[in-house]
Design a protein around this motif. Structure first.
Motif, PDB file in Angstrom:
ATOM      1  N   ALA A  90       0.835  -1.204   0.000  1.00  0.00           N
ATOM      2  CA  ALA A  90       0.000   0.000   0.000  1.00  0.00           C
ATOM      3  C   ALA A  90       0.869   1.252   0.000  1.00  0.00           C
ATOM      4  CB  ALA A  90      -0.927  -0.006   1.215  1.00  0.00           C
ATOM      5  N   ALA A  91       1.907   1.255   0.829  1.00  0.00           N
ATOM      6  CA  ALA A  91       2.785   2.428   0.960  1.00  0.00           C
ATOM      7  C   ALA A  91       3.540   2.719  -0.336  1.00  0.00           C
ATOM      8  CB  ALA A  91       3.761   2.225   2.105  1.00  0.00           C
ATOM      9  N   ALA A  92       3.665   1.739  -1.201  1.00  0.00           N
ATOM     10  CA  ALA A  92       4.363   1.946  -2.477  1.00  0.00           C
ATOM     11  C   ALA A  92       3.710   3.075  -3.280  1.00  0.00           C
ATOM     12  CB  ALA A  92       4.384   0.656  -3.285  1.00  0.00           C
ATOM     13  N   TYR A  93       2.380   3.257  -3.150  1.00  0.00           N
ATOM     14  CA  TYR A  93       1.692   4.338  -3.870  1.00  0.00           C
ATOM     15  C   TYR A  93       2.210   5.700  -3.427  1.00  0.00           C
ATOM     16  CZ  TYR A  93      -1.657   0.970  -5.672  1.00  0.00           C
ATOM     17  OH  TYR A  93      -2.232  -0.090  -6.321  1.00  0.00           O
ATOM     18  N   ARG A  94       2.315   5.922  -2.133  1.00  0.00           N
ATOM     19  CA  ARG A  94       2.777   7.236  -1.671  1.00  0.00           C
ATOM     20  C   ARG A  94       4.282   7.364  -1.809  1.00  0.00           C
ATOM     21  NH1 ARG A  94       5.263   6.796   2.941  1.00  0.00           N
ATOM     22  NH2 ARG A  94       4.641   5.280   4.497  1.00  0.00           N
ATOM     23  N   ARG A  95       5.018   6.278  -1.683  1.00  0.00           N
ATOM     24  CA  ARG A  95       6.474   6.325  -1.793  1.00  0.00           C
ATOM     25  C   ARG A  95       6.932   6.595  -3.229  1.00  0.00           C
ATOM     26  NH1 ARG A  95       7.417   1.181   2.217  1.00  0.00           N
ATOM     27  NH2 ARG A  95       7.194   2.355   4.165  1.00  0.00           N
ATOM     28  N   ALA A  96       6.031   6.411  -4.171  1.00  0.00           N
ATOM     29  CA  ALA A  96       6.362   6.651  -5.581  1.00  0.00           C
ATOM     30  C   ALA A  96       6.170   8.115  -5.961  1.00  0.00           C
ATOM     31  CB  ALA A  96       5.522   5.744  -6.473  1.00  0.00           C
ATOM     32  N   GLY A  97       6.031   8.978  -4.978  1.00  0.00           N
ATOM     33  CA  GLY A  97       5.925  10.402  -5.265  1.00  0.00           C
ATOM     34  C   GLY A  97       4.592  11.035  -4.932  1.00  0.00           C
ATOM     35  N   ALA A  98       3.669  10.278  -4.317  1.00  0.00           N
ATOM     36  CA  ALA A  98       2.351  10.834  -4.006  1.00  0.00           C
ATOM     37  C   ALA A  98       2.363  11.704  -2.754  1.00  0.00           C
ATOM     38  CB  ALA A  98       1.327   9.712  -3.842  1.00  0.00           C
ATOM     39  N   GLY A  99       3.424  11.586  -1.965  1.00  0.00           N
ATOM     40  CA  GLY A  99       3.492  12.388  -0.756  1.00  0.00           C
ATOM     41  C   GLY A  99       4.769  12.155   0.014  1.00  0.00           C
ATOM     42  N   VAL A 100       4.979  13.007   0.982  1.00  0.00           N
ATOM     43  CA  VAL A 100       6.123  12.890   1.879  1.00  0.00           C
ATOM     44  C   VAL A 100       5.547  12.599   3.258  1.00  0.00           C
ATOM     45  CG1 VAL A 100       8.061  14.108   2.914  1.00  0.00           C
ATOM     46  CG2 VAL A 100       7.443  14.539   0.527  1.00  0.00           C
ATOM     47  N   VAL A 101       6.041  11.558   3.896  1.00  0.00           N
ATOM     48  CA  VAL A 101       5.492  11.142   5.183  1.00  0.00           C
ATOM     49  C   VAL A 101       6.612  10.893   6.179  1.00  0.00           C
ATOM     50  CG1 VAL A 101       4.116   9.390   6.377  1.00  0.00           C
ATOM     51  CG2 VAL A 101       3.478  10.109   4.075  1.00  0.00           C
ATOM     52  N   GLU A 102       6.352  11.280   7.409  1.00  0.00           N
ATOM     53  CA  GLU A 102       7.222  10.943   8.531  1.00  0.00           C
ATOM     54  C   GLU A 102       6.398  10.055   9.454  1.00  0.00           C
ATOM     55  OE1 GLU A 102       7.921  13.785  11.929  1.00  0.00           O
ATOM     56  OE2 GLU A 102       9.915  13.759  11.007  1.00  0.00           O
ATOM     57  N   ASN A 103       6.869   8.843   9.717  1.00  0.00           N
ATOM     58  CA  ASN A 103       6.173   7.898  10.585  1.00  0.00           C
ATOM     59  C   ASN A 103       7.020   7.610  11.808  1.00  0.00           C
ATOM     60  OD1 ASN A 103       3.715   6.992   9.132  1.00  0.00           O
ATOM     61  ND2 ASN A 103       5.191   6.439   7.564  1.00  0.00           N
ATOM     62  N   VAL A 104       6.382   7.596  12.964  1.00  0.00           N
ATOM     63  CA  VAL A 104       7.048   7.273  14.224  1.00  0.00           C
ATOM     64  C   VAL A 104       6.123   6.360  15.009  1.00  0.00           C
ATOM     65  CG1 VAL A 104       7.936   8.204  16.391  1.00  0.00           C
ATOM     66  CG2 VAL A 104       8.206   9.507  14.289  1.00  0.00           C
ATOM     67  N   ILE A 105       6.679   5.337  15.634  1.00  0.00           N
ATOM     68  CA  ILE A 105       5.912   4.480  16.533  1.00  0.00           C
ATOM     69  C   ILE A 105       6.503   4.669  17.920  1.00  0.00           C
ATOM     70  CG2 ILE A 105       5.283   2.121  17.149  1.00  0.00           C
ATOM     71  CD1 ILE A 105       5.453   1.489  14.103  1.00  0.00           C
ATOM     72  N   VAL A 106       5.640   5.023  18.868  1.00  0.00           N
ATOM     73  CA  VAL A 106       6.103   5.300  20.240  1.00  0.00           C
ATOM     74  C   VAL A 106       5.240   4.508  21.221  1.00  0.00           C
ATOM     75  CG1 VAL A 106       4.673   7.388  20.435  1.00  0.00           C
ATOM     76  CG2 VAL A 106       6.651   7.115  21.888  1.00  0.00           C
ATOM     77  N   GLU A 107       5.888   3.903  22.196  1.00  0.00           N
ATOM     78  CA  GLU A 107       5.180   3.165  23.227  1.00  0.00           C
ATOM     79  C   GLU A 107       4.548   4.156  24.198  1.00  0.00           C
ATOM     80  OE1 GLU A 107       6.171  -0.937  25.335  1.00  0.00           O
ATOM     81  OE2 GLU A 107       7.520   0.661  25.949  1.00  0.00           O
ATOM     82  N   GLY A 108       3.331   3.873  24.611  1.00  0.00           N
ATOM     83  CA  GLY A 108       2.632   4.727  25.557  1.00  0.00           C
ATOM     84  C   GLY A 108       3.183   4.584  26.963  1.00  0.00           C
ATOM     85  N   GLY A 109       2.831   5.517  27.810  1.00  0.00           N
ATOM     86  CA  GLY A 109       3.257   5.464  29.195  1.00  0.00           C
ATOM     87  C   GLY A 109       4.273   6.533  29.518  1.00  0.00           C
ATOM     88  N   GLU A 110       4.577   6.648  30.785  1.00  0.00           N
ATOM     89  CA  GLU A 110       5.562   7.626  31.231  1.00  0.00           C
ATOM     90  C   GLU A 110       6.911   6.952  31.425  1.00  0.00           C
ATOM     91  OE1 GLU A 110       4.680  10.444  34.289  1.00  0.00           O
ATOM     92  OE2 GLU A 110       2.534  10.091  34.026  1.00  0.00           O
ATOM     93  N   PHE A 111       7.904   7.448  30.748  1.00  0.00           N
ATOM     94  CA  PHE A 111       9.249   6.909  30.857  1.00  0.00           C
ATOM     95  C   PHE A 111      10.201   8.054  31.149  1.00  0.00           C
ATOM     96  CE2 PHE A 111       6.906   4.133  28.016  1.00  0.00           C
ATOM     97  CZ  PHE A 111       7.167   2.887  28.567  1.00  0.00           C
ATOM     98  N   THR A 112      11.210   7.773  31.902  1.00  0.00           N
ATOM     99  CA  THR A 112      12.237   8.774  32.154  1.00  0.00           C
ATOM    100  C   THR A 112      13.579   8.181  31.782  1.00  0.00           C
ATOM    101  OG1 THR A 112      12.527   8.058  34.447  1.00  0.00           O
ATOM    102  CG2 THR A 112      10.973   9.865  34.030  1.00  0.00           C
ATOM    103  N   VAL A 113      14.482   9.047  31.464  1.00  0.00           N
ATOM    104  CA  VAL A 113      15.823   8.606  31.077  1.00  0.00           C
ATOM    105  C   VAL A 113      16.701   8.482  32.295  1.00  0.00           C
ATOM    106  CG1 VAL A 113      17.848   9.170  29.684  1.00  0.00           C
ATOM    107  CG2 VAL A 113      15.562   9.691  28.859  1.00  0.00           C
TER     108      VAL A 113
END
Length: 100
Positions: A77-100
């Motif tokens: 599916a992503a091949a359609y947008r990756r072929a020039g239909a758009g520019v996307v930034e994707n991030v996956i982040v785990e929920g919850g409170e975390f500290t370093v």
């Protein structure tokens, strides 16, 4: 613990981009994803205004979110947008409170 797939996009070819967005909801559902926000009203509070579409998808786990993004059906599916239909930034982040 829940995880969130965050996407920011700039659509350059709406016709080709729609081919991608038509396929994605079913793919997300098969991987346990639930769309919390897709498009709609937004206001950039700080930072560059490079993107004009925002999406938030919730998954039961980080692993499920990553598996969805890396699945063959999502890549196809992503091949359609990756072929020039758009520019996307994707991030996956785990929920919850975390500290370093």
């Amino acid at each position: 613990m829940a995880a969130y797939w965050l996407a920011r996009s700039r659509i350059t070819d709406p016709v080709e981009y729609k081919k991608y967005t038509d396929l994605v909801p079913g793919i997300l559902a098969r991987h346990g994803g639930k769309v919390l926000a897709r498009g709609g009203k937004y206001q950039i509070m700080e930072g560059p205004e490079d993107f004009h579409r925002f999406v938030v998808i919730e998954f039961p786990t980080h692993a499920q979110a990553v598996a969805c993004f890396e699945s063959e059906e999502y890549k196809a599916a992503a091949a359609y947008r990756r072929a020039g239909a758009g520019v996307v930034e994707n991030v996956i982040v785990e929920g919850g409170e975390f500290t370093v």
